[in-house]
Design an enzyme around this catalytic site. Structure first.
Site, PDB file in Angstrom:
ATOM      1  N   HIS A  33       8.385 -29.784 -72.149  1.00  0.00           N
ATOM      2  CA  HIS A  33       8.950 -29.602 -73.614  1.00  0.00           C
ATOM      3  C   HIS A  33       7.813 -29.800 -74.600  1.00  0.00           C
ATOM      4  O   HIS A  33       8.051 -30.289 -75.700  1.00  0.00           O
ATOM      5  CB  HIS A  33      10.277 -30.254 -73.971  1.00  0.00           C
ATOM      6  N   ASP A  35       4.893 -27.922 -74.606  1.00  0.00           N
ATOM      7  CA  ASP A  35       3.972 -26.409 -74.976  1.00  0.00           C
ATOM      8  C   ASP A  35       4.239 -25.824 -76.292  1.00  0.00           C
ATOM      9  O   ASP A  35       3.386 -25.686 -77.050  1.00  0.00           O
ATOM     10  CB  ASP A  35       4.094 -25.623 -73.852  1.00  0.00           C
ATOM     11  N   GLY A 120      15.836 -18.687 -60.929  1.00  0.00           N
ATOM     12  CA  GLY A 120      16.993 -19.420 -61.673  1.00  0.00           C
ATOM     13  C   GLY A 120      16.900 -21.000 -61.547  1.00  0.00           C
ATOM     14  O   GLY A 120      17.544 -21.682 -61.674  1.00  0.00           O
ATOM     15  N   ALA A 121      15.627 -21.126 -60.980  1.00  0.00           N
ATOM     16  CA  ALA A 121      15.285 -22.813 -60.270  1.00  0.00           C
ATOM     17  C   ALA A 121      14.317 -23.467 -61.053  1.00  0.00           C
ATOM     18  O   ALA A 121      13.991 -24.456 -60.956  1.00  0.00           O
ATOM     19  CB  ALA A 121      14.995 -22.808 -58.901  1.00  0.00           C
ATOM     20  N   SER A 125       9.962 -17.731 -61.845  1.00  0.00           N
ATOM     21  CA  SER A 125       9.691 -16.545 -61.244  1.00  0.00           C
ATOM     22  C   SER A 125       9.693 -15.421 -62.241  1.00  0.00           C
ATOM     23  O   SER A 125       8.970 -14.437 -62.091  1.00  0.00           O
ATOM     24  CB  SER A 125      11.167 -16.306 -60.414  1.00  0.00           C
ATOM     25  N   SER A 126      10.353 -15.584 -63.556  1.00  0.00           N
ATOM     26  CA  SER A 126      10.096 -14.598 -64.554  1.00  0.00           C
ATOM     27  C   SER A 126       8.546 -14.564 -65.046  1.00  0.00           C
ATOM     28  O   SER A 126       8.309 -13.313 -65.146  1.00  0.00           O
ATOM     29  CB  SER A 126      11.054 -14.750 -65.430  1.00  0.00           C
ATOM     30  N   GLU A 158       7.967 -11.745 -73.079  1.00  0.00           N
ATOM     31  CA  GLU A 158       8.773 -12.803 -72.979  1.00  0.00           C
ATOM     32  C   GLU A 158       9.832 -13.368 -74.121  1.00  0.00           C
ATOM     33  O   GLU A 158      10.975 -13.091 -74.311  1.00  0.00           O
ATOM     34  CB  GLU A 158       8.459 -14.092 -72.281  1.00  0.00           C
ATOM     35  N   ASP A 170       4.111 -21.394 -68.626  1.00  0.00           N
ATOM     36  CA  ASP A 170       4.294 -21.038 -67.269  1.00  0.00           C
ATOM     37  C   ASP A 170       3.460 -19.589 -66.990  1.00  0.00           C
ATOM     38  O   ASP A 170       3.003 -19.475 -65.783  1.00  0.00           O
ATOM     39  CB  ASP A 170       5.857 -20.391 -67.310  1.00  0.00           C
TER      40      ASP A 170
HETATM   41  C1  GLA Z   1      10.294 -23.639 -69.794  1.00  0.00           C
HETATM   42  C2  GLA Z   1       9.419 -22.733 -70.622  1.00  0.00           C
HETATM   43  C3  GLA Z   1       8.176 -23.401 -70.890  1.00  0.00           C
HETATM   44  C4  GLA Z   1       8.278 -24.910 -71.237  1.00  0.00           C
HETATM   45  C5  GLA Z   1       9.302 -25.512 -70.444  1.00  0.00           C
HETATM   46  C6  GLA Z   1       9.665 -26.918 -70.754  1.00  0.00           C
HETATM   47  O1  GLA Z   1       9.781 -23.573 -68.342  1.00  0.00           O
HETATM   48  O2  GLA Z   1       9.228 -21.476 -70.389  1.00  0.00           O
HETATM   49  O3  GLA Z   1       7.266 -22.739 -72.026  1.00  0.00           O
HETATM   50  O4  GLA Z   1       8.680 -24.990 -72.670  1.00  0.00           O
HETATM   51  O5  GLA Z   1      10.571 -24.795 -70.215  1.00  0.00           O
HETATM   52  O6  GLA Z   1       8.367 -27.696 -70.547  1.00  0.00           O
END
Ligand code: GLA
Length: 385
Positions: A33, A35, A120-121, A125-126, A158, A170
């Site tokens: 949390h 980014d 969903g883990a 994956s998305s 996204e 991600d």
């Molecule tokens: C998800 C979001 C990322 C990041 C994380 C938390 O994976 O896609 O951008 O904010 O939560 O670190």
């Protein structure tokens, strides 16, 4: 891979010679949390991902087939709209639309998709689907667009098309990861550094435990957290007029953070200390000090649990059980939270014991069957010959 090529030939017999691409999922080691607060993250691309085989088909139609869902879908390039029934296609549709908005002329394609990232883990994956689609489209059309621009484009897909306000971590990890390295990314400048992961040579494994808790609340809670961070910045600006995001707040300034209304103080304190943990954790890793790195992981979990409040009882239990296994150096939830996975640094000789004891205790206490994966840091997205 040949099997995928053959399958492509069977499903799309009129298509020409296809291109094969791969994009991995990711596990975030440290920096959660942070980014979207323009801070620091430290994920690694994993050896699970999405493979796509595709070719232009000379029409204006994009035909997709997912082997995972055994489902087909088609859309016209002239009018790309989100699908409410086949949500998995929106990641591809969104990327196609973003290319168009960036001025590229999208043509019809046939695409076969197969993946092995647990869905969903919280293992992205998305993002892997978006990055694979982007790399495939770039290759098929021969477009001249660099990797970082591609990452930004997939993040916009996204945010704007799928409608999830995620940060850039991600997609960045999926695109830029490297074998045996984790990726230290500055989410403000997008400067990055590939840091060798000495886990294996020191006898450790990165073990991911899937809580199997469905991450139901994740989108709304994620947006609330983002808003709280913005609110905290607005309040802190009274004392610190030059800051524009929580990234700018240092650990020395924590007394000002602690004086905020309680919820905002907690959220901001997590982000400020987490950024610090990424920097000090990476320094420790660079000197081969896995013990300190592990401690940073566990401290990150407690901060996410008590200050950022994105954990859940099942994740807390997995961390607690992990730390009871002899030799485990650290453990934390990874990803957005509210379910999903934990990541732990486990002696290689103890991995089976870890899976057995954590799995059994977790089942006894929650009725849920955890799943375990040992991931290696892997190469980011690209064409597979
Ligand atoms: C998800 C979001 C990322 C990041 C994380 C938390 O994976 O896609 O951008 O904010 O939560 O670190």
């Amino acid at each position: 891979m040949n099997e995928m090529r053959n399958e492509f030939g069977r499903r799309f017999p009129k298509s020409g010679e296809p291109i094969v691409v791969w994009a991995p999922g990711r596990v975030n080691l440290l920096g959660e949390h942070t980014d979207y607060n323009e801070g620091f993250v430290f994920p690694m691309a994993i050896d699970a991902g999405i493979m796509m085989v595709g070719a232009l088909n000379g029409s204006q139609e994009v035909n997709l087939y997912s082997l995972d869902f055994n489902a087909q879908d088609s859309f016209e390039v002239q009018e790309i709209q989100p699908s409410s029934e086949k949500k998995w296609t929106n990641y591809v549709r969104g990327v196609g639309q973003q290319f168009q908005l960036a001025g590229f002329e999208l043509q019809g394609m046939d695409v076969l998709i197969k993946g092995n990232v647990p869905q969903g883990a919280g293992l992205s994956s998305s993002a892997a689907l978006e990055v694979a689609a982007a790399v495939l489209m770039r290759a098929l059309h021969g477009w001249d667009i660099g990797d970082v621009a591609l990452v930004k484009l997939t993040q916009r897909a996204e945010n704007e098309f799928v409608g999830v306000a995620s940060g850039i971590m991600d997609q960045f990890a999926s695109m830029m990861g490297r074998k045996d390295h984790a990726l230290f990314l500055d989410c403000r400048s997008l400067d990055y550094d590939l840091v060798p992961t000495p886990f294996e040579e020191q006898g450790y494994a990165v073990v991911v435990a899937n809580s199997r808790v469905q991450r139901g609340l994740v989108d709304s809670a994620y947006n609330t957290r983002r808003q709280e961070c913005t609110d905290a910045v607005a309040q802190l600006q009274k004392d610190l007029p030059s800051i524009t995001s929580l990234r700018d707040v240092t650990v020395d300034q924590l007394p000002l953070v602690n004086a905020l209304p309680e919820a905002l103080a907690q959220r901001a304190r997590h982000v400020v200390t987490e950024n610090h943990r990424v920097l000090t954790g990476i320094e420790a890793l660079k000197t081969g000090d896995l013990e300190s790195f592990g401690k940073a992981l566990t401290a990150s979990h407690h901060s996410l649990q008590h200050d950022f409040k994105v954990s859940c009882p099942e994740l807390d239990l997995l961390v607690e059980l992990a730390l009871e296994v002899p030799g485990v150096l650290g453990s934390r939830m990874t990803g957005a939270g509210f379910g999903g996975c934990t990541v732990s640094l486990v002696p290689r000789s103890k991995v089976s014991l870890f899976e057995k004891t954590v799995g059994e205790e977790y089942l006894a206490k929650t009725g849920l069957q955890a799943e375990f994966y040992v991931f290696n840091a892997s190469q980011g997205a690209g064409i597979r010959e």
